[in-house]
Design an enzyme around this catalytic site. Sequence first.
Site, PDB file in Angstrom:
ATOM      1  N   SER A  44      34.573 -18.326  44.457  1.00 27.37           N
ATOM      2  CA  SER A  44      33.388 -19.210  43.838  1.00 27.37           C
ATOM      3  C   SER A  44      34.209 -20.620  43.442  1.00 27.37           C
ATOM      4  CB  SER A  44      32.765 -18.548  42.627  1.00 27.37           C
ATOM      5  OG  SER A  44      31.991 -19.586  42.043  1.00 27.37           O
ATOM      6  N   GLY A  64      20.371 -12.582  49.622  1.00 26.39           N
ATOM      7  CA  GLY A  64      21.098 -13.474  49.103  1.00 26.39           C
ATOM      8  C   GLY A  64      21.974 -14.119  50.199  1.00 26.39           C
ATOM      9  N   ILE A  65      23.085 -14.688  50.001  1.00 27.31           N
ATOM     10  CA  ILE A  65      23.718 -15.300  50.955  1.00 27.31           C
ATOM     11  C   ILE A  65      24.373 -14.604  51.930  1.00 27.31           C
ATOM     12  CG2 ILE A  65      25.975 -17.104  51.315  1.00 27.31           C
ATOM     13  CD1 ILE A  65      25.816 -17.411  48.206  1.00 27.31           C
ATOM     14  N   ASP A 107      25.588  -2.390  51.924  1.00 28.01           N
ATOM     15  CA  ASP A 107      25.035  -2.765  50.532  1.00 28.01           C
ATOM     16  C   ASP A 107      24.554  -1.560  49.954  1.00 28.01           C
ATOM     17  OD1 ASP A 107      23.791  -5.784  49.782  1.00 28.01           O
ATOM     18  OD2 ASP A 107      23.164  -3.851  48.677  1.00 28.01           O
ATOM     19  N   ASN A 144      31.821 -10.063  50.842  1.00 23.35           N
ATOM     20  CA  ASN A 144      30.814 -10.650  50.098  1.00 23.35           C
ATOM     21  C   ASN A 144      30.088 -10.053  48.699  1.00 23.35           C
ATOM     22  OD1 ASN A 144      28.357 -12.987  50.041  1.00 23.35           O
ATOM     23  ND2 ASN A 144      27.265 -11.094  50.322  1.00 23.35           N
ATOM     24  N   TYR A 195      33.546 -12.979  35.322  1.00 21.19           N
ATOM     25  CA  TYR A 195      32.972 -13.654  36.793  1.00 21.19           C
ATOM     26  C   TYR A 195      33.969 -14.600  37.482  1.00 21.19           C
ATOM     27  CZ  TYR A 195      30.465 -15.515  40.742  1.00 21.19           C
ATOM     28  OH  TYR A 195      30.051 -15.781  42.053  1.00 21.19           O
ATOM     29  N   ASP A 207      28.869   1.562  48.513  1.00 26.50           N
ATOM     30  CA  ASP A 207      29.483   0.901  46.893  1.00 26.50           C
ATOM     31  C   ASP A 207      30.747   0.477  47.218  1.00 26.50           C
ATOM     32  OD1 ASP A 207      30.297   0.446  44.552  1.00 26.50           O
ATOM     33  OD2 ASP A 207      29.056   2.037  43.633  1.00 26.50           O
ATOM     34  N   VAL A 208      30.944  -0.610  47.057  1.00 25.36           N
ATOM     35  CA  VAL A 208      32.462  -1.049  47.566  1.00 25.36           C
ATOM     36  C   VAL A 208      33.473  -0.556  46.436  1.00 25.36           C
ATOM     37  CG1 VAL A 208      31.699  -3.247  48.609  1.00 25.36           C
ATOM     38  CG2 VAL A 208      32.171  -3.347  46.469  1.00 25.36           C
TER      39      VAL A 208
HETATM   40  N1  LIG Z   1      24.816 -17.645  44.449  1.00 32.48           N
HETATM   41  C1  LIG Z   1      25.710 -18.447  43.916  1.00 32.48           C
HETATM   42  O1  LIG Z   1      25.709 -19.417  43.234  1.00 32.48           O
HETATM   43  C2  LIG Z   1      27.309 -18.052  44.386  1.00 32.48           C
HETATM   44  C3  LIG Z   1      28.224 -19.337  43.993  1.00 32.48           C
HETATM   45  C4  LIG Z   1      29.471 -18.834  44.167  1.00 32.48           C
HETATM   46  C5  LIG Z   1      29.776 -17.475  44.926  1.00 32.48           C
HETATM   47  N2  LIG Z   1      28.855 -16.724  44.964  1.00 32.48           N
HETATM   48  C6  LIG Z   1      29.261 -15.458  45.699  1.00 32.48           C
HETATM   49  O2  LIG Z   1      28.735 -15.343  46.958  1.00 32.48           O
HETATM   50  C7  LIG Z   1      28.413 -13.825  47.069  1.00 32.48           C
HETATM   51  C8  LIG Z   1      26.766 -13.529  47.291  1.00 32.48           C
HETATM   52  O3  LIG Z   1      26.348 -14.150  46.213  1.00 32.48           O
HETATM   53  P1  LIG Z   1      24.646 -13.960  46.219  1.00 32.48           P
HETATM   54  O4  LIG Z   1      24.066 -14.976  45.300  1.00 32.48           O
HETATM   55  O5  LIG Z   1      24.027 -13.778  47.518  1.00 32.48           O
HETATM   56  O6  LIG Z   1      24.619 -12.758  45.239  1.00 32.48           O
HETATM   57  P2  LIG Z   1      23.359 -11.611  45.328  1.00 32.48           P
HETATM   58  O7  LIG Z   1      23.688 -10.851  43.769  1.00 32.48           O
HETATM   59  O8  LIG Z   1      21.974 -12.458  45.686  1.00 32.48           O
HETATM   60  O9  LIG Z   1      23.762 -10.375  46.441  1.00 32.48           O
HETATM   61  C9  LIG Z   1      24.822  -9.511  46.300  1.00 32.48           C
HETATM   62  C10 LIG Z   1      24.465  -8.306  47.214  1.00 32.48           C
HETATM   63  O10 LIG Z   1      25.677  -7.570  47.040  1.00 32.48           O
HETATM   64  C11 LIG Z   1      25.336  -6.243  46.895  1.00 32.48           C
HETATM   65  N3  LIG Z   1      26.077  -5.398  46.017  1.00 32.48           N
HETATM   66  C12 LIG Z   1      26.385  -5.687  44.675  1.00 32.48           C
HETATM   67  N4  LIG Z   1      27.275  -4.618  44.191  1.00 32.48           N
HETATM   68  C13 LIG Z   1      27.626  -4.096  45.289  1.00 32.48           C
HETATM   69  C14 LIG Z   1      28.562  -2.952  45.305  1.00 32.48           C
HETATM   70  N5  LIG Z   1      29.016  -2.375  44.224  1.00 32.48           N
HETATM   71  N6  LIG Z   1      28.544  -2.442  46.802  1.00 32.48           N
HETATM   72  C15 LIG Z   1      27.750  -2.898  47.637  1.00 32.48           C
HETATM   73  N7  LIG Z   1      27.048  -3.910  47.719  1.00 32.48           N
HETATM   74  C16 LIG Z   1      26.941  -4.580  46.520  1.00 32.48           C
HETATM   75  C17 LIG Z   1      23.845  -6.451  46.286  1.00 32.48           C
HETATM   76  O11 LIG Z   1      23.043  -5.147  46.459  1.00 32.48           O
HETATM   77  C18 LIG Z   1      23.297  -7.791  47.038  1.00 32.48           C
HETATM   78  O12 LIG Z   1      22.849  -7.432  48.246  1.00 32.48           O
HETATM   79  C19 LIG Z   1      29.007 -13.061  45.851  1.00 32.48           C
HETATM   80  O13 LIG Z   1      30.251 -12.946  46.015  1.00 32.48           O
HETATM   81  C20 LIG Z   1      28.919 -14.345  44.951  1.00 32.48           C
HETATM   82  O14 LIG Z   1      29.898 -14.032  43.819  1.00 32.48           O
HETATM   83  C21 LIG Z   1      27.505 -16.966  44.840  1.00 32.48           C
END
Ligand SMILES: NC(=O)c1ccc[n+]([C@@H]2O[C@H](COP(=O)([O-])OP(=O)(O)OC[C@H]3O[C@@H](n4cnc5c(N)ncnc54)[C@H](O)[C@@H]3O)[C@@H](O)[C@H]2O)c1
Length: 263
Positions: free
Chosen positions: A156, A26-27, A46, A99, A169, A72-73
């Site tokens: 967010s 993702g992001i 990750d 992130n 969330y 794992d964070v």
């Molecule tokens: N996509 C959106 O619409 C959006 C909007 C606002 C904010 N965000 C924020 O942006 C960030 C990234 O979003 P995204 O859409 O890429 O999310 P995603 O779910 O696609 O990716 C999250 C990543 O975090 C990893 N992860 C999850 N739990 C973990 C843990 N305990 N320890 C280590 N790694 C862990 C996952 O394996 C994954 O690679 C997040 O903080 C999310 O809350 C996303």
Amino acid sequence: MGITLRPEEGQRLKGRVALITGGAHGIGRAYALRFAQEGARVAIADLDLPGAEIVAKEISAQNGEAIAVAVDVTDTKMIADAVERIVDAFGTIDILLNNAAMFSVVPMSRVGFDALSIEEWDAMMSTNVKGPWLMARAVAPVMRKNQSGKIINISSGTAFKGTNTQIHYVTSKAAVLGFTKTLARELGGDGINVNAIAPGNTLSEEDPDDKTVTMRSGAIPSRALRRLESPEDIVGAAVFLASSDSDFITGQTIVVDGGSVMH
Ligand SMILES: NC(=O)c1ccc[n+]([C@@H]2O[C@H](COP(=O)([O-])OP(=O)(O)OC[C@H]3O[C@@H](n4cnc5c(N)ncnc54)[C@H](O)[C@@H]3O)[C@@H](O)[C@H]2O)c1
């Protein structure tokens, strides 16, 4: 998204070491690729180690420098091991990008506030709120030694307006704002900047189906800039907050959502 590394000239993060949590997908993946493009050496931390390794290989294939680490964070031992491994590999940590979150890859329920399980509330707070705190606690000694560093927390846009059926969330992302301000005050004396980015509803899924695209498109009418948001829309703000261009900015949140939230 593929990458082409830039020539050294003009690289805004040249010589910096960045630790990006949740960088496998993702992001987070987009931050990792762009930071490498800007000359940073990148540690992709990750839960999904094979996923992090794929991103690290993508960067190495372009002569960038990246390593993948299993983290794992919510796990202090894994975090301590990861920080040690990154410092061994790259000598230091200049940038921490908090992130990782429970969101899509580690999914959340979307139900009314009174239908949510206590277990899921606790899991959300553990990953999204305690996680950034544990990461900052582990990385701060390295940054304090350097008397410099950049911590970027991901909140967010929903923290500013609320969203039906995601109370855990939204609450966790609102907590990140207060966390950012307090950490900025506590670490400012050591030359460490702490800021946050609040993305809008972003199409971060790797292979989104029509239903997901429709769901993400739901945010478009609320935006001044009326289009879908992609991970690439957010990375520029992260590069800015990681670079020396933002050296006198701390405790702030940049909303990157096409002008839905204006604060
Ligand atoms: N996509 C959106 O619409 C959006 C909007 C606002 C904010 N965000 C924020 O942006 C960030 C990234 O979003 P995204 O859409 O890429 O999310 P995603 O779910 O696609 O990716 C999250 C990543 O975090 C990893 N992860 C999850 N739990 C973990 C843990 N305990 N320890 C280590 N790694 C862990 C996952 O394996 C994954 O690679 C997040 O903080 C999310 O809350 C996303």
